[in-house]
Design a protein around this motif. Structure first.
Motif, mmCIF file in Angstrom:
data_model
loop_
_atom_site.group_PDB
_atom_site.id
_atom_site.type_symbol
_atom_site.label_atom_id
_atom_site.label_comp_id
_atom_site.label_asym_id
_atom_site.label_seq_id
_atom_site.Cartn_x
_atom_site.Cartn_y
_atom_site.Cartn_z
ATOM 1 N N TYR A 104 0.840 -1.198 0.000
ATOM 2 C CA TYR A 104 0.000 0.000 0.000
ATOM 3 C C TYR A 104 0.874 1.246 0.000
ATOM 4 N N TRP A 105 0.650 2.099 -0.975
ATOM 5 C CA TRP A 105 1.328 3.392 -1.053
ATOM 6 C C TRP A 105 0.279 4.452 -0.757
ATOM 7 N N PHE A 106 0.450 5.171 0.344
ATOM 8 C CA PHE A 106 -0.519 6.210 0.662
ATOM 9 C C PHE A 106 -0.444 7.323 -0.377
ATOM 10 N N PRO A 107 -1.559 8.021 -0.614
ATOM 11 C CA PRO A 107 -1.569 9.085 -1.628
ATOM 12 C C PRO A 107 -0.600 10.209 -1.277
ATOM 13 N N ASN A 108 0.028 10.759 -2.296
ATOM 14 C CA ASN A 108 0.964 11.860 -2.116
ATOM 15 C C ASN A 108 0.172 13.126 -1.794
ATOM 16 N N PRO A 109 0.336 13.678 -0.601
ATOM 17 C CA PRO A 109 -0.430 14.876 -0.256
ATOM 18 C C PRO A 109 0.039 16.129 -0.989
ATOM 19 N N ASN A 110 1.223 16.087 -1.594
ATOM 20 C CA ASN A 110 1.770 17.254 -2.295
ATOM 21 C C ASN A 110 2.057 16.934 -3.749
ATOM 22 N N SER A 111 1.140 16.269 -4.402
ATOM 23 C CA SER A 111 1.401 15.862 -5.781
ATOM 24 C C SER A 111 1.472 17.041 -6.747
ATOM 25 N N THR A 112 0.906 18.189 -6.381
ATOM 26 C CA THR A 112 0.936 19.348 -7.271
ATOM 27 C C THR A 112 2.015 20.351 -6.888
ATOM 28 N N ARG A 113 2.874 20.005 -5.933
ATOM 29 C CA ARG A 113 3.904 20.936 -5.489
ATOM 30 C C ARG A 113 5.259 20.261 -5.459
ATOM 31 N N LEU A 114 6.280 21.051 -5.740
ATOM 32 C CA LEU A 114 7.653 20.613 -5.543
ATOM 33 C C LEU A 114 8.096 21.150 -4.182
ATOM 34 N N PHE A 115 9.380 21.427 -4.000
ATOM 35 C CA PHE A 115 9.853 21.892 -2.701
ATOM 36 C C PHE A 115 9.139 23.172 -2.264
ATOM 37 N N PHE A 116 9.048 24.164 -3.151
ATOM 38 C CA PHE A 116 8.384 25.409 -2.771
ATOM 39 C C PHE A 116 7.539 26.004 -3.894
ATOM 40 N N ALA A 117 7.570 25.416 -5.056
ATOM 41 C CA ALA A 117 6.828 25.976 -6.183
ATOM 42 C C ALA A 117 5.870 24.925 -6.742
ATOM 43 N N PRO A 118 4.795 25.367 -7.377
ATOM 44 C CA PRO A 118 3.830 24.405 -7.927
ATOM 45 C C PRO A 118 4.373 23.692 -9.159
ATOM 46 N N THR A 119 3.820 22.512 -9.416
ATOM 47 C CA THR A 119 4.133 21.780 -10.643
ATOM 48 C C THR A 119 3.072 22.125 -11.670
ATOM 49 N N GLY A 120 3.108 21.483 -12.816
ATOM 50 C CA GLY A 120 2.091 21.708 -13.832
ATOM 51 C C GLY A 120 0.856 20.838 -13.625
ATOM 52 N N GLU A 121 0.871 19.974 -12.582
ATOM 53 C CA GLU A 121 -0.268 19.089 -12.340
ATOM 54 C C GLU A 121 -1.425 19.868 -11.725
ATOM 55 N N GLN A 122 -2.615 19.613 -12.218
ATOM 56 C CA GLN A 122 -3.802 20.329 -11.767
ATOM 57 C C GLN A 122 -4.327 19.736 -10.457
ATOM 58 N N LEU A 123 -4.944 20.596 -9.646
ATOM 59 C CA LEU A 123 -5.655 20.127 -8.464
ATOM 60 C C LEU A 123 -6.980 19.513 -8.903
ATOM 61 N N LYS A 124 -7.472 18.573 -8.134
ATOM 62 C CA LYS A 124 -8.787 17.998 -8.406
ATOM 63 C C LYS A 124 -9.849 19.005 -8.006
ATOM 64 N N GLN A 125 -11.044 18.845 -8.547
ATOM 65 C CA GLN A 125 -12.128 19.764 -8.268
ATOM 66 C C GLN A 125 -12.439 19.771 -6.764
ATOM 67 N N GLY A 126 -12.525 20.956 -6.189
ATOM 68 C CA GLY A 126 -12.807 21.095 -4.767
ATOM 69 C C GLY A 126 -11.572 21.117 -3.891
ATOM 70 N N GLU A 127 -10.372 20.881 -4.442
ATOM 71 C CA GLU A 127 -9.150 20.895 -3.662
ATOM 72 C C GLU A 127 -8.488 22.269 -3.748
ATOM 73 N N GLY A 128 -7.634 22.552 -2.806
ATOM 74 C CA GLY A 128 -6.892 23.796 -2.796
ATOM 75 C C GLY A 128 -5.821 23.734 -1.734
ATOM 76 N N TYR A 129 -4.921 24.688 -1.717
ATOM 77 C CA TYR A 129 -3.904 24.742 -0.679
ATOM 78 C C TYR A 129 -3.495 26.180 -0.460
ATOM 79 N N PHE A 130 -2.829 26.412 0.650
ATOM 80 C CA PHE A 130 -2.368 27.729 1.025
ATOM 81 C C PHE A 130 -0.915 27.621 1.448
ATOM 82 N N SER A 131 -0.098 28.550 1.012
ATOM 83 C CA SER A 131 1.320 28.564 1.398
ATOM 84 C C SER A 131 1.674 29.922 1.974
ATOM 85 N N ASP A 132 2.522 29.905 2.974
ATOM 86 C CA ASP A 132 2.994 31.143 3.593
ATOM 87 C C ASP A 132 4.483 30.983 3.812
ATOM 88 N N TYR A 133 5.305 31.732 3.063
ATOM 89 C CA TYR A 133 6.754 31.621 3.144
ATOM 90 C C TYR A 133 7.344 32.750 3.921
#
Length: 133
Positions: A104-133
């Motif tokens: 069992y591989w648990f789902p990647n909670p940060n599949s749309t983010r790299l270390f500090f910047a977003p990837t080109g992968e889209q969020l699923k409908q209804g998902e979102g995130y907040f970052s504060d650097y």
């Protein structure tokens, strides 16, 4: 024999405390947890598997085949076993796609983010995130 105001207040407080203890229901969280686990004990479709956590802390990976009054038939890769409902702490439904080579591989909670910047992968409908650097 006369009772002073101080003695009257003290005995009244004790009486109220005893009544509160007698009228307060006990172990309601255990009953709610047991009914919550019981509601999760369903036979999943072919696209889902389940992870069962037992009261001793061990986990079993597979699929519930049938549920009776006090036992659950649970099918694993090694065969089918009978589990007591009282021995089950939690049942978690997972996607069969999250199983790779029998693990069992648990789902990647940060599949749309790299270390500090977003990837080109889209969020699923209804998902979102907040970052504060």
């Amino acid at each position: 024999m006369q009772i002073s105001t101080k003695q009257f207040l003290r005995s009244s407080i004790c009486a109220v405390a005893v009544m509160m203890c007698l009228l307060t229901p006990g172990n309601t969280t255990e009953a709610q947890a047991a009914s919550d686990v019981r509601s999760k004990m369903t036979v999943p479709d072919s696209t889902h598997l389940q992870i069962v956590t037992l009261t001793d802390g061990s986990t079993i990976f597979g699929r519930i085949v049938s549920v009776s009054a006090d036992t659950v038939s649970f099918q694993t890769g090694a065969g089918t076993m009978q589990l007591s409902i009282k021995a089950i702490r939690d049942v978690r439904l997972i996607s069969a796609d999250d199983v790779r080579e029998g693990e069992y591989w648990f789902p990647n909670p940060n599949s749309t983010r790299l270390f500090f910047a977003p990837t080109g992968e889209q969020l699923k409908q209804g998902e979102g995130y907040f970052s504060d650097y």
